[in-house]
Enzyme design. Structure first.
Site, PDB file in Angstrom:
ATOM      1  N   ARG A 240       0.851  -1.180   0.000  1.00 56.89           N
ATOM      2  CA  ARG A 240       0.000   0.000   0.000  1.00 56.89           C
ATOM      3  C   ARG A 240       0.888   1.230   0.000  1.00 56.89           C
ATOM      4  O   ARG A 240       1.995   1.199   0.560  1.00 56.89           O
ATOM      5  CB  ARG A 240      -0.867   0.062   1.271  1.00 56.89           C
ATOM      6  CG  ARG A 240      -2.164  -0.711   1.200  1.00 56.89           C
ATOM      7  CD  ARG A 240      -3.159  -0.058   0.235  1.00 56.89           C
ATOM      8  NE  ARG A 240      -4.425  -0.763   0.174  1.00 56.89           N
ATOM      9  CZ  ARG A 240      -4.711  -1.777  -0.638  1.00 56.89           C
ATOM     10  NH1 ARG A 240      -3.810  -2.246  -1.488  1.00 56.89           N
ATOM     11  NH2 ARG A 240      -5.908  -2.341  -0.632  1.00 56.89           N
ATOM     12  N   GLU A 269      -1.860   8.093  -3.844  1.00 56.75           N
ATOM     13  CA  GLU A 269      -2.214   7.737  -5.224  1.00 56.75           C
ATOM     14  C   GLU A 269      -3.669   8.131  -5.528  1.00 56.75           C
ATOM     15  O   GLU A 269      -4.492   8.142  -4.611  1.00 56.75           O
ATOM     16  CB  GLU A 269      -1.990   6.229  -5.454  1.00 56.75           C
ATOM     17  CG  GLU A 269      -2.876   5.321  -4.624  1.00 56.75           C
ATOM     18  CD  GLU A 269      -2.518   3.835  -4.791  1.00 56.75           C
ATOM     19  OE1 GLU A 269      -1.336   3.460  -4.664  1.00 56.75           O
ATOM     20  OE2 GLU A 269      -3.449   3.060  -5.046  1.00 56.75           O
ATOM     21  N   HIS A 287      -1.078   0.565  -9.524  1.00 57.67           N
ATOM     22  CA  HIS A 287      -1.853  -0.285  -8.600  1.00 57.67           C
ATOM     23  C   HIS A 287      -2.624  -1.367  -9.376  1.00 57.67           C
ATOM     24  O   HIS A 287      -3.855  -1.436  -9.339  1.00 57.67           O
ATOM     25  CB  HIS A 287      -2.809   0.574  -7.759  1.00 57.67           C
ATOM     26  CG  HIS A 287      -3.244  -0.102  -6.489  1.00 57.67           C
ATOM     27  ND1 HIS A 287      -3.517   0.579  -5.324  1.00 57.67           N
ATOM     28  CD2 HIS A 287      -3.472  -1.413  -6.195  1.00 57.67           C
ATOM     29  CE1 HIS A 287      -3.885  -0.279  -4.374  1.00 57.67           C
ATOM     30  NE2 HIS A 287      -3.866  -1.488  -4.886  1.00 57.67           N
TER      31      HIS A 287
HETATM   32  C1  DGY Z   1      -6.209  -5.261  -2.888  1.00 54.71           C
HETATM   33  O1  DGY Z   1      -7.012  -6.156  -3.142  1.00 54.71           O
HETATM   34  O2  DGY Z   1      -6.043  -4.812  -1.755  1.00 54.71           O
HETATM   35  C2  DGY Z   1      -5.428  -4.739  -4.033  1.00 54.71           C
HETATM   36  O3  DGY Z   1      -4.523  -3.763  -3.638  1.00 54.71           O
HETATM   37  C3  DGY Z   1      -6.357  -4.227  -5.110  1.00 54.71           C
HETATM   38  O4  DGY Z   1      -6.981  -3.081  -4.684  1.00 54.71           O
END
Ligand code: DGY
Length: 328
Positions: A240, A269, A287
């Site tokens: 993240r 982001e 992402h």
């Molecule tokens: C998640 O599933 O957490 C991925 O980062 C896709 O958003």
């Protein structure tokens, strides 16, 4: 029986909307408009459920303004967009989409690692820009994956998938750091050894981050941690934004204090730290770690299963705060 009302906050597969429509009165956002939180609150009036994708913030203020809301179903395994304590306090269920994306995301983590260590994006930009006039022995020399040491921070299901790929596919020595140590059988299966974070940073040739974002994991990698890494090391973040201090990373890359980075997630982001856009030794992707068609369909299906499971049958598939179910 009157149908419950569900909001789909972002654009999604038409089949996903159709599945929801079989059970609910659905309002969707197929135009994919960027709703402010005030607009989201307005759209949620009278709705019992919301299908979120991970980018919509569900917090105490929103919940207070949407008293009929009962479930927020995230089409993502990460759920740092949810204030789960506030949801539990108000009796609102949160669900996420684990497991269905594990292997796809581990594939991507490995792809990003290889692209970064072997300088694939950088050399492709060079070629496309017409700069390739002659071959030379040291052109875009990177670092090896096979036989090197892979350090994984965050050894959940995706971390384990990356460990298996590294150990079994590429003969890497795998070390990991995690809040809690895996049991011996799982460690043996992943061929991974537990080490402290500092040792991992000092000894790994490639560091991959797969930790969930929480206040405690904010800036897991900052200037001090980057200073521990080898100057030849690669850092990959598929976890993240906010797990890495992007400003500190951009400075370390520019000054070649580490060799390269591969980033799929960013602080703030879709904004990207401007320095990261100018340093050559970083591979940047928007992402997309779980973005294959079958996996995105499976994630959407699981979010729908949770909405139906909870609002129709009272049995969600992957509840995050099951205390809410006990209180019903
Ligand atoms: C998640 O599933 O957490 C991925 O980062 C896709 O958003």
């Amino acid at each position: 029986m009157t149908k419950a009302k569900v909001l789909v906050a972002r654009s999604i597969f038409p089949e996903t909307i159709a599945r929801l429509q079989a059970h609910f009165e659905v309002e969707s956002n197929q135009a994919d408009d960027n709703w402010s939180s005030a607009q989201l609150i307005e759209k949620l009036q009278g709705k019992q459920g919301v299908f979120t994708t991970g980018s919509e913030r569900i917090d105490g203020a929103l919940l207070a303004a949407c008293p009929e809301l009962k479930i927020c179903a995230n089409m993502a395994v990460g759920y740092n967009n949810f204030d789960l304590d506030a949801m539990t306090a108000r009796g609102v269920l949160g669900t996420n989409a684990p497991d269905v994306l594990t292997e796809t995301t581990a594939d991507f983590g490995f792809a990003l690692l290889m692209a970064t260590a072997r300088r694939i994006a950088e050399s492709e930009h060079f070629l496309r820009a017409g700069k390739w006039k002659k071959w030379s022995y040291d052109m875009f020399s990177g670092s090896d994956i096979h036989g090197s040491t892979l350090g994984i921070i965050g050894m959940g299901r995706i971390g384990q998938g990356i460990a298996r790929r590294g150990a079994l596919g590429f003969g890497m020595k795998v070390i990991y750091h995690n809040r809690s140590r895996l049991d011996a059988a799982l460690e043996a299966e992943c061929k991974a050894s537990y080490v402290g974070k500092e040792e991992l940073l000092k000894t790994a040739d490639h560091v991959v981050l797969v930790v969930p974002y929480t206040p405690a994991s904010h800036h897991t990698i900052g200037a001090a941690e980057l200073a521990l890494m080898k100057p030849t090391a690669t850092l990959v973040n598929i976890a993240r934004g906010g797990i890495v201090d992007d400003a500190a990373l951009a400075a370390a890359l520019r000054e070649r204090r580490i060799a390269a980075a591969g980033l799929d997630v960013f602080e703030g982001e879709p904004q990207v730290h401007p320095e990261l856009l100018t340093v050559p030794n970083v591979v940047l992707t928007p992402h997309i770690a779980s973005a294959t068609v079958p996996t995105r369909r499976a994630m959407a299906d699981l979010a729908v299963d949770n909405l139906i499971g909870f609002l129709v049958d009272g049995k969600p598939v992957t509840p995050l705060n099951p205390a809410v179910l006990a209180g019903r």
